[in-house]
Design an enzyme around this catalytic site. Structure first.
Site, short mmCIF file in Angstrom:
data_model
loop_
_atom_site.label_atom_id
_atom_site.label_comp_id
_atom_site.label_asym_id
_atom_site.label_seq_id
_atom_site.Cartn_x
_atom_site.Cartn_y
_atom_site.Cartn_z
N GLU A 41 0.52 -10.08 -1.22
CA GLU A 41 -0.81 -10.67 -1.21
C GLU A 41 -1.41 -10.73 -2.62
O GLU A 41 -2.15 -11.66 -2.94
CB GLU A 41 -1.72 -9.90 -0.25
CG GLU A 41 -1.28 -10.09 1.20
CD GLU A 41 -2.15 -9.35 2.19
OE1 GLU A 41 -2.77 -10.01 3.03
OE2 GLU A 41 -2.20 -8.11 2.11
N ALA B 175 0.83 -1.20 0.00
CA ALA B 175 0.00 0.00 0.00
C ALA B 175 0.87 1.25 0.00
O ALA B 175 1.97 1.27 0.55
CB ALA B 175 -0.91 0.00 1.23
N GLY C 230 0.76 -5.77 0.74
CA GLY C 230 -0.31 -6.01 -0.22
C GLY C 230 0.20 -6.50 -1.56
O GLY C 230 -0.50 -7.22 -2.27
N GLU D 226 3.59 -5.67 7.71
CA GLU D 226 2.48 -5.00 8.41
C GLU D 226 2.63 -5.04 9.93
O GLU D 226 2.35 -4.05 10.61
CB GLU D 226 1.13 -5.63 8.00
CG GLU D 226 0.66 -5.25 6.61
CD GLU D 226 1.15 -6.21 5.54
OE1 GLU D 226 0.58 -6.21 4.44
OE2 GLU D 226 2.12 -6.96 5.80
#
Length: 263
Positions: free
Chosen positions: A117, A67, A114, A137
């Site tokens: 992911e 992100a 992310g 994170e």
């Protein structure tokens, strides 16, 4: 074909869509525009009959570094645009999006948070020797948005997954291969050609058989073994009734390349 300046560049060639995350100066970090463009690209993959397989990669030295933290730091309104990739009001997030066709992740560099992911959500995953994977994170005080704590322990050993989840430490491509996160590691200049050659091979096969295989692989993980076997048997019978299932053996007997029509 999208503009070279778009946050996601979308190209189609001979049944293969190549989706390139295109914020190289920001290491392809996810903001609202990139997230929306990626979901829209996946919709096009799902809806277009001339596309049979997709490849996702990144422009520059990152696949996707996660992100855009500047958006998160700017407050909830800005952060909601970033989160749109993972969940929106009008569409599922990337990790829940079913393109109905195989997606190959070609990880060219940093795949963090992310971005990792996104890679985990692909159906096949290969990496360049320069690739790096991590879930930072936990070190930043928040939680992965797109299911890594669920997907990673199901894909590799629980202890290896927990090591990555709880320490936030990064691993290189060699370690990712050893863990079973990626199936192949290739030199950087061979990554995209390798992914596209893999995609072209899959795209040449009977599309109904490929889609059924993909559906079975995705669904069977949630079923007891007996139910999964019954589902596989049902799918095998259904595919056996298609014209393509007759074309394959016929072409083999006639010593020619089969012509699959998706029928």
């Amino acid at each position: 074909m999208s503009s070279p300046d778009s946050p996601v560049v979308f190209e189609v060639n001979d049944g293969v869509a190549t989706i390139t995350l295109n914020r190289p100066e920001q290491m392809n970090t996810i903001n609202g525009e990139l997230g929306s463009a990626l979901i829209e690209s996946l919709r096009e993959v799902r809806n277009r009959d001339d596309i049979r397989v997709a490849v996702i990669t990144g422009n520059g030295r990152a696949f996707c570094a996660g992100a855009d933290l500047r958006s998160r730091a700017d407050g909830p309104a800005a952060a909601s645009g970033v989160a749109g990739l993972f969940r929106t009001d009008d569409a599922p997030g990337f990790h829940e999006f079913d393109a109905k066709k195989p997606i190959i992740g070609a990880v060219n560099g940093y795949a963090l948070g992310g971005g990792f992911e996104i890679a985990l959500s692909c159906d096949l995953l290969i990496a360049s020797e320069a690739a790096t994977f991590g879930l930072p994170e936990i070190t930043l005080g928040f939680f992965p948005l797109a299911g890594a704590p669920v997907k990673l322990p199901r894909g590799i050993s629980r202890t290896m997954a927990n090591d990555m989840l709880f320490t936030g430490e990064r691993i290189d491509a060699k370690k990712a291969y050893e863990y079973g996160i990626v199936s192949r590691v290739v030199p950087a200049d061979e990554l995209l050609p390798t992914a596209q050659a893999m995609a072209a091979k899959i795209a040449s096969y009977a599309p109904l058989a490929v889609r059924s295989m993909l559906e079975l692989v995705k669904r069977q993980g949630n079923l007891p073994e007996g139910e999964a076997m019954r589902l596989a048997s049902t799918m095998r019978w259904a595919i056996g009734q298609t014209s393509d299932a007759k074309e394959g053996p016929r072409a083999f007997a006639e010593k020619r390349t089969p012509v699959f029509k998706g029928e």
